[in-house]
Design an enzyme around this catalytic site. Structure first.
Site, mmCIF file in Angstrom:
data_model
loop_
_atom_site.group_PDB
_atom_site.id
_atom_site.type_symbol
_atom_site.label_atom_id
_atom_site.label_comp_id
_atom_site.label_asym_id
_atom_site.label_seq_id
_atom_site.Cartn_x
_atom_site.Cartn_y
_atom_site.Cartn_z
ATOM 1 N N GLU A 312 0.840 -1.207 0.000
ATOM 2 C CA GLU A 312 0.000 0.000 0.000
ATOM 3 C C GLU A 312 0.871 1.253 0.000
ATOM 4 O O GLU A 312 0.562 2.236 -0.688
ATOM 5 C CB GLU A 312 -0.946 -0.009 1.198
ATOM 6 C CG GLU A 312 -1.986 1.099 1.131
ATOM 7 C CD GLU A 312 -3.025 1.023 2.239
ATOM 8 O OE1 GLU A 312 -4.022 1.769 2.161
ATOM 9 O OE2 GLU A 312 -2.847 0.226 3.194
ATOM 10 N N HIS A 338 -8.832 -5.200 12.814
ATOM 11 C CA HIS A 338 -9.303 -5.326 11.433
ATOM 12 C C HIS A 338 -10.727 -5.884 11.444
ATOM 13 O O HIS A 338 -10.945 -7.054 11.761
ATOM 14 C CB HIS A 338 -8.377 -6.234 10.637
ATOM 15 C CG HIS A 338 -8.642 -6.226 9.163
ATOM 16 N ND1 HIS A 338 -9.725 -5.574 8.600
ATOM 17 C CD2 HIS A 338 -7.972 -6.799 8.125
ATOM 18 C CE1 HIS A 338 -9.702 -5.746 7.288
ATOM 19 N NE2 HIS A 338 -8.655 -6.485 6.983
#
Length: 411
Positions: A312, A338
């Site tokens: 990312e 998450h």
């Protein structure tokens, strides 16, 4: 094209069950990671999770509904009830076919599956609940929300792993922008902190095995070793701008762009060159009518896994070029864990609140720099900064990428 704004927000998370508490804890850098107490972990390598505390579904539904709905669906309904109250309308003046629900989950009713599978193995067919299938399936959150409020427009559930609710928000945005709906309830919910799910994620080496809650979910840190599974839900009310203005609604932010791409690479690992994530961001920025120079904040997918955070970061650098060094980038998964299919919607809320309040939440727990992760991850604590445009990224197993671009509302 019509403008689309956020007029209502509901959140359930390990760091707060109202948007006010959620936001306060994020800005304070407080995480919600604790030892798992829902089941015995003595035979598991994973000991920590980011579970929701103090959630009582009976505040939102009766006992019969609680029994018939999986926890993920209970969270979806509760977040939506809060968002509807927050937006100040149930839209009774609108044709019900002009109000839709696009609400997702990545995994769905896995606790319902585990309980009924156990009953089936132990006692046979007769002990499987007649509500097993309706409670387990992924679209039931969207269906139950529509039934609760009588909304008869487009109703479906994108399922794309950890990108699910970002895709839901993007699809809802397009439904309103392109004139198919005037209002859309969107978001996602996930409740997958179960023994089977934890074992499955652990065996693919995706989860952190840290026993220190402060050093478990540490995105972009050189010592990161996997994500912390979290549960949560977020509902957003998306509304056509002129309709919102006409009824005097408060407006959090404008959703202005959406990008969706595929890595076409691997079942779990991101494409190493970051091309899929890069182009999802590019498409969102272009649809918003902006350039990379206009974006001041990115709420990163930032899972605290080695490949994700590295890839990312690379994707952001490739797309933004010299502009990457002035970007603020943070991962609120450092605090919420998450939330899998719910993460994209929760993090869209983070961006909306950041735009509204001029505050950027930090990447909490960061200590050890990684040379391959070299952006400004807001590691010093919450940052006061006026921002006018932001992105949130979601990258799912299967290589499914989504990016949402939000803008501060201008008249």
């Amino acid at each position: 094209m019509r403008r689309v704004v956020i007029t209502g927000i509901g959140v359930k998370s390990a760091v707060g069950n109202t948007k006010e508490v959620f936001w306060e804890n994020l800005l304070a850098g407080r995480h919600g990671i604790r030892p798992i107490d829902a089941f015995d972990t003595s035979d598991l390598e994973v000991k920590l999770a980011a579970a929701i505390r103090d959630f009582d579904p009976l505040q939102y539904m009766d006992k019969k509904e609680v029994r018939r709905n999986d926890r993920y669906c209970q969270l979806a309904i509760a977040a939506t009830v809060d968002a509807m109250q927050d937006c100040g309308s149930e839209f009774k003046e609108l044709d019900p076919f002009r109000v839709g629900v696009i609400f997702s989950t990545g995994i769905g009713g896995i606790s319902t599956f585990e309980v009924n599978h156990g009953a089936f193995l132990e006692k046979g067919q007769g002990k499987v609940s007649p509500f097993f299938i309706p409670a387990m399936i992924s679209n039931m959150g969207a269906g139950m929300i529509a039934m609760r409020f009588g909304f008869m427009g487009a109703n479906y559930c994108p399922v794309s792993a950890c990108a699910s609710s970002a895709h839901a928000v993007g699809e809802a945005f397009h439904q309103v922008k392109n004139g198919y709906l005037d209002v859309c309830v969107t978001g996602g919910a996930e409740a997958a902190i179960t023994k089977l799910a934890v074992a499955g994620f652990n065996n693919m080496t995706a989860l952190s095995r840290s026993t220190d809650p402060d050093r478990a979910s540490i995105p972009f840190d050189a010592e990161r070793n996997g994500f912390v599974i979290g549960e949560g839900a977020s509902a957003l009310i998306l509304e056509e701008y002129t309709h919102a203005k006409a009824r005097g609604a408060k407006i959090y932010a404008e959703i202005a762009g959406y990008g969706a791409t595929a890595d076409a690479y691997h079942i779990t690992s991101p494409r190493p060159d970051g091309l899929g994530a890069q182009n999802a961001m590019r498409l969102a920025i272009e649809e918003a009518g902006l350039t990379t120079g206009d974006i001041q904040y990115i709420n990163a997918h930032g899972t605290s896994t080695g490949p994700n955070d590295r890839t990312e970061t690379l994707a952001i650098r490739q797309l933004f070029g010299e502009d990457a060094d002035r970007l603020a980038v943070s991962s609120t998964k450092s605090m919420t864990g998450h939330q899998l299919g719910a993460a994209g919607a929760v993090e869209t809320v983070v961006c909306a609140l950041a735009l509204q309040n001029g505050m950027i939440p930090p990447t909490a727990g960061y200590k050890v720099p990684d040379p391959e992760c070299d952006l400004d991850y807001v590691t010093e604590g919450a940052r006061s900064q006026a921002i006018t445009a932001a992105l949130t990224n979601s990258l799912g197993f299967g290589g499914q990428n989504a990016s949402i671009c939000l803008k501060k509302v201008s008249e």
